[in-house]
Design a protein around this motif. Structure first.
Motif, PDB file in Angstrom:
ATOM      1  N   LEU A 119       0.458  -1.181   0.007  1.00 11.11           N
ATOM      2  CA  LEU A 119       0.296   0.117  -0.247  1.00 11.11           C
ATOM      3  C   LEU A 119       0.490   1.589  -0.214  1.00 11.11           C
ATOM      4  O   LEU A 119       0.580   2.311  -0.165  1.00 11.11           O
ATOM      5  CB  LEU A 119      -0.650  -0.047   1.029  1.00 11.11           C
ATOM      6  CG  LEU A 119      -2.224  -1.017   0.991  1.00 11.11           C
ATOM      7  CD1 LEU A 119      -3.527  -0.706   2.429  1.00 11.11           C
ATOM      8  CD2 LEU A 119      -2.786  -0.288  -0.101  1.00 11.11           C
ATOM      9  N   ASN A 120       1.927   1.190   1.142  1.00 14.57           N
ATOM     10  CA  ASN A 120       2.380   2.041   0.654  1.00 14.57           C
ATOM     11  C   ASN A 120       3.601   2.111  -0.867  1.00 14.57           C
ATOM     12  O   ASN A 120       3.476   3.618  -1.364  1.00 14.57           O
ATOM     13  CB  ASN A 120       4.306   2.051   1.671  1.00 14.57           C
ATOM     14  CG  ASN A 120       3.325   2.096   3.106  1.00 14.57           C
ATOM     15  OD1 ASN A 120       2.267   2.319   3.196  1.00 14.57           O
ATOM     16  ND2 ASN A 120       4.150   1.769   4.305  1.00 14.57           N
ATOM     17  N   ALA A 121       3.905   1.801  -0.691  1.00 13.41           N
ATOM     18  CA  ALA A 121       4.329   1.404  -2.631  1.00 13.41           C
ATOM     19  C   ALA A 121       3.385   2.465  -3.292  1.00 13.41           C
ATOM     20  O   ALA A 121       3.903   3.440  -4.661  1.00 13.41           O
ATOM     21  CB  ALA A 121       5.035   0.466  -2.846  1.00 13.41           C
ATOM     22  N   ALA A 122       2.156   1.430  -3.339  1.00 18.14           N
ATOM     23  CA  ALA A 122       1.133   2.396  -4.074  1.00 18.14           C
ATOM     24  C   ALA A 122       1.089   3.511  -4.194  1.00 18.14           C
ATOM     25  O   ALA A 122       0.283   4.592  -5.150  1.00 18.14           O
ATOM     26  CB  ALA A 122      -0.481   1.478  -3.809  1.00 18.14           C
ATOM     27  N   GLY A 125       3.934  13.023 -12.598  1.00 21.25           N
ATOM     28  CA  GLY A 125       4.893  13.039 -14.173  1.00 21.25           C
ATOM     29  C   GLY A 125       5.427  11.444 -14.554  1.00 21.25           C
ATOM     30  O   GLY A 125       6.336  11.941 -15.745  1.00 21.25           O
ATOM     31  N   ARG A 126       6.002  11.678 -13.226  1.00 24.54           N
ATOM     32  CA  ARG A 126       6.940  11.069 -12.824  1.00 24.54           C
ATOM     33  C   ARG A 126       6.483   9.192 -13.518  1.00 24.54           C
ATOM     34  O   ARG A 126       6.718   8.485 -12.685  1.00 24.54           O
ATOM     35  CB  ARG A 126       8.743  10.648 -12.276  1.00 24.54           C
ATOM     36  CG  ARG A 126       9.197  12.104 -12.201  1.00 24.54           C
ATOM     37  CD  ARG A 126       9.714  12.350 -11.133  1.00 24.54           C
ATOM     38  NE  ARG A 126      10.208  11.605 -10.336  1.00 24.54           N
ATOM     39  CZ  ARG A 126      11.256  11.792  -9.228  1.00 24.54           C
ATOM     40  NH1 ARG A 126      10.742  13.251  -8.541  1.00 24.54           N
ATOM     41  NH2 ARG A 126      11.902  10.827  -9.042  1.00 24.54           N
ATOM     42  N   TYR A 127       6.170   8.727 -14.640  1.00 25.15           N
ATOM     43  CA  TYR A 127       5.518   7.623 -14.829  1.00 25.15           C
ATOM     44  C   TYR A 127       6.118   6.389 -14.574  1.00 25.15           C
ATOM     45  O   TYR A 127       6.006   4.974 -13.632  1.00 25.15           O
ATOM     46  CB  TYR A 127       4.869   7.780 -16.078  1.00 25.15           C
ATOM     47  CG  TYR A 127       4.057   8.223 -16.289  1.00 25.15           C
ATOM     48  CD1 TYR A 127       3.654   9.925 -16.930  1.00 25.15           C
ATOM     49  CD2 TYR A 127       2.565   8.102 -15.180  1.00 25.15           C
ATOM     50  CE1 TYR A 127       2.436  10.482 -16.405  1.00 25.15           C
ATOM     51  CE2 TYR A 127       1.394   9.197 -15.706  1.00 25.15           C
ATOM     52  CZ  TYR A 127       1.540  10.424 -15.874  1.00 25.15           C
ATOM     53  OH  TYR A 127       0.469  11.403 -15.661  1.00 25.15           O
ATOM     54  N   MET A 128       7.383   6.437 -14.949  1.00 25.41           N
ATOM     55  CA  MET A 128       8.205   4.973 -14.486  1.00 25.41           C
ATOM     56  C   MET A 128       8.284   4.962 -13.487  1.00 25.41           C
ATOM     57  O   MET A 128       8.428   3.115 -12.970  1.00 25.41           O
ATOM     58  CB  MET A 128      10.051   6.125 -15.739  1.00 25.41           C
ATOM     59  CG  MET A 128      11.120   4.532 -15.453  1.00 25.41           C
ATOM     60  SD  MET A 128      12.442   4.928 -15.847  1.00 25.41           S
ATOM     61  CE  MET A 128      13.214   5.260 -14.085  1.00 25.41           C
ATOM     62  N   GLU A 129       8.791   5.722 -12.246  1.00 20.97           N
ATOM     63  CA  GLU A 129       9.246   5.724 -11.283  1.00 20.97           C
ATOM     64  C   GLU A 129       7.671   5.029 -10.773  1.00 20.97           C
ATOM     65  O   GLU A 129       7.799   4.114 -10.254  1.00 20.97           O
ATOM     66  CB  GLU A 129       9.499   7.141 -10.385  1.00 20.97           C
ATOM     67  CG  GLU A 129      10.836   7.056 -10.724  1.00 20.97           C
ATOM     68  CD  GLU A 129      11.148   8.249 -11.833  1.00 20.97           C
ATOM     69  OE1 GLU A 129       9.950   7.921 -12.413  1.00 20.97           O
ATOM     70  OE2 GLU A 129      12.513   8.812 -11.566  1.00 20.97           O
ATOM     71  N   GLY A 130       6.549   5.911 -11.277  1.00 23.64           N
ATOM     72  CA  GLY A 130       5.277   5.695 -10.858  1.00 23.64           C
ATOM     73  C   GLY A 130       4.936   3.988 -11.621  1.00 23.64           C
ATOM     74  O   GLY A 130       4.478   3.302  -9.557  1.00 23.64           O
ATOM     75  N   ARG A 131       5.277   3.422 -12.811  1.00 23.32           N
ATOM     76  CA  ARG A 131       4.967   1.770 -12.981  1.00 23.32           C
ATOM     77  C   ARG A 131       6.116   1.136 -12.246  1.00 23.32           C
ATOM     78  O   ARG A 131       5.333   0.372 -11.558  1.00 23.32           O
ATOM     79  CB  ARG A 131       5.286   1.686 -14.239  1.00 23.32           C
ATOM     80  CG  ARG A 131       5.232   0.684 -14.654  1.00 23.32           C
ATOM     81  CD  ARG A 131       5.570   0.557 -16.649  1.00 23.32           C
ATOM     82  NE  ARG A 131       7.271   1.170 -16.638  1.00 23.32           N
ATOM     83  CZ  ARG A 131       7.895   0.816 -17.677  1.00 23.32           C
ATOM     84  NH1 ARG A 131       6.662   0.610 -18.867  1.00 23.32           N
ATOM     85  NH2 ARG A 131       8.477   0.816 -17.946  1.00 23.32           N
ATOM     86  N   HIS A 132       7.236   1.584 -11.487  1.00 23.92           N
ATOM     87  CA  HIS A 132       8.109   0.401 -10.437  1.00 23.92           C
ATOM     88  C   HIS A 132       7.071   0.322  -9.627  1.00 23.92           C
ATOM     89  O   HIS A 132       7.094  -0.907  -9.157  1.00 23.92           O
ATOM     90  CB  HIS A 132       9.008   1.009 -11.053  1.00 23.92           C
ATOM     91  CG  HIS A 132      10.468   0.555 -10.321  1.00 23.92           C
ATOM     92  ND1 HIS A 132      10.504  -0.816 -10.790  1.00 23.92           N
ATOM     93  CD2 HIS A 132      11.154   0.675  -9.148  1.00 23.92           C
ATOM     94  CE1 HIS A 132      11.473  -1.548  -9.634  1.00 23.92           C
ATOM     95  NE2 HIS A 132      11.603  -0.795  -8.945  1.00 23.92           N
ATOM     96  N   CYS A 133       6.948   1.674  -8.619  1.00 24.55           N
ATOM     97  CA  CYS A 133       6.269   1.457  -7.317  1.00 24.55           C
ATOM     98  C   CYS A 133       4.929   0.488  -7.450  1.00 24.55           C
ATOM     99  O   CYS A 133       4.554  -0.451  -6.625  1.00 24.55           O
ATOM    100  CB  CYS A 133       5.941   3.048  -7.244  1.00 24.55           C
ATOM    101  SG  CYS A 133       6.602   3.788  -6.318  1.00 24.55           S
ATOM    102  N   LEU A 134       4.008   0.347  -8.827  1.00 23.28           N
ATOM    103  CA  LEU A 134       3.297   0.111  -8.504  1.00 23.28           C
ATOM    104  C   LEU A 134       3.245  -1.700  -8.570  1.00 23.28           C
ATOM    105  O   LEU A 134       2.614  -2.071  -8.359  1.00 23.28           O
ATOM    106  CB  LEU A 134       2.029   0.117 -10.078  1.00 23.28           C
ATOM    107  CG  LEU A 134       1.064   1.568  -9.503  1.00 23.28           C
ATOM    108  CD1 LEU A 134       0.753   2.712 -10.512  1.00 23.28           C
ATOM    109  CD2 LEU A 134       0.559   1.167  -8.598  1.00 23.28           C
ATOM    110  N   SER A 135       4.634  -2.199  -9.811  1.00 18.49           N
ATOM    111  CA  SER A 135       4.467  -3.094  -9.931  1.00 18.49           C
ATOM    112  C   SER A 135       4.850  -4.254  -8.557  1.00 18.49           C
ATOM    113  O   SER A 135       4.336  -4.878  -8.033  1.00 18.49           O
ATOM    114  CB  SER A 135       5.341  -3.399 -11.289  1.00 18.49           C
ATOM    115  OG  SER A 135       4.949  -2.442 -11.963  1.00 18.49           O
ATOM    116  N   ALA A 136       5.519  -3.024  -8.126  1.00 14.63           N
ATOM    117  CA  ALA A 136       6.279  -3.659  -6.911  1.00 14.63           C
ATOM    118  C   ALA A 136       5.357  -4.047  -6.361  1.00 14.63           C
ATOM    119  O   ALA A 136       5.017  -5.332  -5.638  1.00 14.63           O
ATOM    120  CB  ALA A 136       7.338  -2.111  -5.736  1.00 14.63           C
TER     121      ALA A 136
END
Lengths: 343, 635
Positions: free
Chosen positions: B259-262, B272-283
């Protein structure tokens, strides 16, 4: 745990919980708000929730029509305080529910609340008994803000001159217990008063020194206000002295309302560091007030999100409608026959 | 410590163990009216230990400041006097060890006082500890204490709102750690070990674990400090580091971590940092899977705990799905903002430009990933990467790419709705539907075929219209207003699309009856919903408010404006009907102008609409009069 205390309280009957219902205010009336609280009888209220009706019991219920006078009459424990007992009245509720109105009254004091009425009552009783007792009335007023007790008789300006080196010696009030087991506020200044007006003036001085940040209502604040009035009475016949205390507490509002109008800089007041890593979620969700989704149900931010009706805020990009209409207007103005132009 | 009686030393160690026990175990049983009883006892013991240590020193006849003591920093200010130079007592020398042990006792006394709410005394002890250590060089004997004491001082000062003071201590702890790891790196002695016997010393593994945990806390406290200082980006980086370390050190609760990562992903999205956002969500998705299987319904029926667990897991995973929805939605919307021209249509030139720029970006992405903080351990690394591959993190630049993002989002919509069903989670369910509708809207932008575009908008209407009409208007006022507005705009879109389509097909100006009927029905529907919105502002008696409150001001003015426009566009060949339409139109344009005259501050909320309304108020009457004249003439 709750049950254990509930029973203890029931047995002692020393704690009573009253409920006061506030009338609908202008904002709410304008938006067609519906009243969901109903007083069934002197001891019960029902609330309409989206999941059905729920009933709550209290020691007494005051409806929206009840006046400040009614309230004071039923909570009048001044005599007890003078008799040497410790009496405490707390006002607890959501921001905007009317705690300060109940405890203090309105700004112009057309409808004084419990505090000014208490002040008057104290001195009325003192006057009545002045032949038998000698009285001394003193007060301290504290503010509990961000886990710190602040003496409200000290103005912030005065304090600023006093330190900066002595961080430890800043006018900090600590709670201690004396030899007799009585809890007192060490470091808090007490001031004497010889009339209700004096007492009220002290109160006003204290309020001027409070941390106020306007959340929803102008008169509400984020700190707890603690007013302690000590009445020491000396029996003129036998010389015995007794001390009673009246504590009046206006607790800060709990932030649960949906429409508050609170801007996000208010949320930054939580400056104390969270020690446990389990609070990491709170820290992360506070990174921005505009998180698209907050997956915690009980976070402060979840409750106070202000949602817009439409995303149609002014943008640099014109909508098609606007562009089309501009064209129409241009045609009309350029002299094209008004019948030919489709508006 | 050769001259110290081993019995005496053992006594000291026992006292220490006692003190720890009192502080951590016994204190939990302290009664409500004497909550610090055990801690006061512990304090006494610690004081005795301190005295014993001092007397041992005196007994040995050595001076406290042994070795090459350099200049002492001034001791009055509570400033971190950590020495940078290589001077100072060696950490593993007898003097160094003495300093560390004394320091440790001061540390525990400090924490003790802080726990019992005596902050000034606590501060004094912690500062003493720090001063003792500052005379020594950093070594594996004292570095753990170095970090811990600075963490505590950081918390203490932060609690007093002295954020910069806190920052100083914590940043020093940070650089201490980094230097130590670079120059030495061996598992350092833990503070509890100063007073233990040889047999009870900790393993290297345990030492490392505790040391790293202390540093994780340093990161975590720094995140909060930076946030309080307004340095949100730095705070986010430290939150990220904290999360990363929790995974690496295997010190985490899977669902909580997920939940924290999400949530962190949501922050990245706002930037607008979608790469980091995607990484957090995938994790988040991968780690949430580590929380275990969801108990079946049958199991949940039988046991309360299983039922709670089922509820908990399903809900949290649905929340993560909602974070994913926002990711997809924001990615599409941001892309749209980049690609749209000045009337909101896809600008093909810009599209080409961005596509060219893209090739360069893809290379940057690779480099970025390596330098960015990656989550994961050996097991999870691959699963996280494979989830990431399923969705873009670069802006979709054409329909195919947009569609792929849309489908991912739609998939998460389905997942989220499974848990957040209408019955029981009305608000959540509707929010998800709104997101779904927005996904369609964003996708429609990329769709070139107008017919298909129209169908997408129809899906939105079909999704939202029944809800809007079903919801209780008292409890769900705000949501209904949102839905009304969205429906009104969607119908408007459809209306325009139908018209454009029809105009393309026919080569004549006139439209056939079928098209007219369709157009009018869409036009009326749009007007109806704008009007419904306006009606929702009325009092129970049906009176439109004199003053428009801030949250409804712009929507109300825009709604009036749109109703005006829509009425003037209705197609009719019957003059009285035409007249009626034009009058309604004028009426609404007038409202906008008059309201802004009466409330000048409101003008800023709808500048363009006001400007155009003024024009139309001037021009429409001409048309109306001509029409009236014609009607009269024909009679």
């Amino acid at each position: 745990m709750r049950k254990k205390y509930y029973n203890m309280v029931e047995d002692m009957k020393k704690i009573r919980v009253f409920c006061r219902i506030r009338p609908v205010n202008r904002n709410e009336a304008a938006q067609g708000g519906v009243i969901v609280v109903d007083k069934i009888d002197e001891f019960s209220v029902t609330i309409d929730t989206p999941r059905g009706q729920r009933e709550f019991q209290f020691d007494k219920v005051f409806s929206a029509e009840a006046s400040q006078e009614d309230l004071f009459h039923d909570t009048n424990l001044i005599q007890s305080a003078i008799d040497g007992y410790n009496v405490c009245i707390f006002a607890y509720g959501q921001t905007g529910s009317g705690k300060t109105f109940t405890m203090v009254g309105d700004k112009e004091q057309k409808n004084p609340g419990l505090m000014p009425r208490s002040f008057n009552a104290i001195f009325d009783i003192i006057r009545e008994n002045s032949s038998k007792f000698d009285f001394k009335v003193s007060a301290y007023m504290l503010e509990l803000y961000n886990d710190r007790l602040q003496d409200l008789f000290v103005s912030p300006a005065g304090e600023a001159h006093a330190q900066p080196q002595s961080h430890g010696q800043a006018r900090r009030v600590e709670i201690k217990r004396n030899r007799k087991g009585v809890v007192f506020a060490q470091g808090a200044e007490t001031k004497e008063a010889s009339s209700a007006q004096e007492l009220y003036a002290l109160f006003q001085q204290a309020c001027a020194n409070r941390h106020i940040s306007a959340t929803m209502n102008v008169e509400s604040s984020r700190s707890h206000l603690i007013v302690g009035i000590r009445v020491e009475s000396k029996n003129l016949t036998n010389g015995s002295v007794s001390t009673g205390k009246l504590s009046l507490v206006d607790l800060a509002g709990s932030e649960r309302a949906a429409k508050t109008g609170a801007k996000d800089h208010q949320l930054k007041e939580a400056n104390s560091i969270n020690k446990s890593l389990s609070a990491l979620g709170d820290v992360i969700s506070a990174l921005s007030a505009e998180l698209p989704h907050v997956p915690y149900r009980n976070s402060k931010l979840y409750a106070t999100r202000v949602k817009a009706i439409t995303n149609n805020a002014q943008r640099n990009v014109e909508s098609k409608e606007i562009a089309q209409l501009k064209e129409v207007i241009m045609k009309l103005k350029s002299g094209q026959s008004v019948e030919d132009v489709d508006v | 410590m050769a001259s110290v009686n081993s019995d005496e030393w053992r006594a000291v160690c026992d006292k220490f163990t006692n003190a720890q026990n009192l502080t951590e175990v016994e204190s939990r049983n302290d009664p409500e009216n004497d909550p610090f009883r055990s801690k006061y006892k512990a304090r006494e013991l610690l004081r005795e230990i301190y005295c014993s240590l001092k007397s041992f020193e005196a007994g040995e006849g050595e001076e406290e400041s042994g070795g090459e003591s350099g200049e002492q920093r001034p001791t009055e200010q509570p400033v971190d006097g950590q020495r940078e130079d290589g001077q100072g007592i060696s950490g593993d020398s007898p003097a160094g060890m003495r300093a560390a042990k004394l320091g440790a006792v001061e540390y525990y006394l400090g924490v003790n006082h802080v726990d019992t709410e005596e902050l000034s005394a606590g501060q004094e002890h912690l500062m003493n500890c720090m001063k003792l250590l500052d005379r020594c060089r950093v070594s594996s004997e004292n570095v753990s204490l170095f970090i811990h004491v600075r963490n505590q001082l950081g918390i203490l000062w932060a609690g007093r709102d002295e954020t910069e003071m806190a920052q100083g201590f914590l940043e020093t702890a940070e650089s201490n750690y980094q230097r130590y790891m670079k120059e030495d790196g061996s598992p350092p002695i833990d503070m509890t070990e100063y007073f233990t016997s040889e047999e009870n010393l900790l393993t290297h593994q345990e030492r490392t674990k505790r040391f790293e945990l202390a540093y994780t806390h340093t990161m975590y406290y720094l995140a909060q400090v930076y946030q309080n200082l307004g340095e949100t980006e730095r705070a986010a980086t430290y939150c990220h580091s904290t999360l990363q370390r929790q995974l690496q050190l295997n010190q985490f609760n899977p669902m909580e971590w997920a939940l924290n990562a999400a949530t962190l992903s949501q922050y990245y999205i706002t930037k607008g940092r979608y790469m980091e956002g995607r990484h957090c969500l995938s994790a988040a998705t991968v780690i949430s899977g580590l929380a275990g299987e969801v108990p079946s319904e049958a199991a949940a029926q039988e046991s309360e705990t299983e039922s709670e667990r089922r509820e908990h897991l399903r809900q949290k995973r649905a929340e993560i799905a909602r974070c994913w929805i926002k990711y997809c939605l924001n990615l599409l919307q941001d892309s749209k903002k980049l690609l749209e021209d000045n009337i909101g249509e896809l600008d093909t030139d810009r599209q080409d430009e961005l596509k060219r720029a893209r090739r360069r970006e893809e290379e940057e992405e690779e480099k970025g990933r390596k330098s960015a903080l990656l989550f994961g351990s050996e097991d999870t690394f691959d699963s996280i990467a494979s989830l990431e591959e399923k969705v873009l993190c670069l802006f979709p630049l054409d329909f195919t790419e947009a569609r792929s993002v849309f489908l991912v989002g739609q998939n998460y919509v389905t997942q989220a709705k499974e848990y957040f069903q209408m019955d029981g989670y009305v608000t959540d369910h509707i929010e998800i539907l709104q997101d779904h509708s927005s996904l369609f809207r964003a996708l429609a932008f990329f769709e070139e075929d107008l017919e298909r575009r129209c169908k997408m908008h129809k899906r939105r209407v079909d999704m939202l219209e029944p809800i809007c009409n079903d919801l209780n208007s008292q409890y769900y006022l705000l949501i209904r207003r949102q839905l009304m507005f969205e429906l009104a705009e969607t119908y408007s879109e459809m209306m325009d699309l139908k018209l454009t389509l029809a105009n393309r097909q026919a080569d004549t100006q006139s439209l056939d009856n079928h098209t007219i009927k369709k157009f009018n029905s869409l036009c009326s529907a749009s007007a109806k919903y704008f009007q419904m919105f306006l009606d929702s502002l009325c009092s129970p008696e049906g009176k439109f408010p004199e003053i428009l409150e801030e949250e409804v001001l712009r929507p109300a003015l825009v709604a009036r404006f749109r109703v005006a426009r829509l009425h003037s566009r209705l197609i009719s060949s019957v003059p009285p009907v035409q007249l009626e339409n034009l009058n309604r139109s004028l009426e609404n344009y007038k409202y906008v102008v008059q309201y802004c005259e009466a409330h000048p501050e409101a003008a800023a909320a709808a500048e363009t609409e006001l400007e155009l309304s003024k024009e139309m108020v001037g021009l429409l009457p001409l048309k109306i009069n001509r029409l009236k004249a014609r009607m009269a003439a024909n009679n």
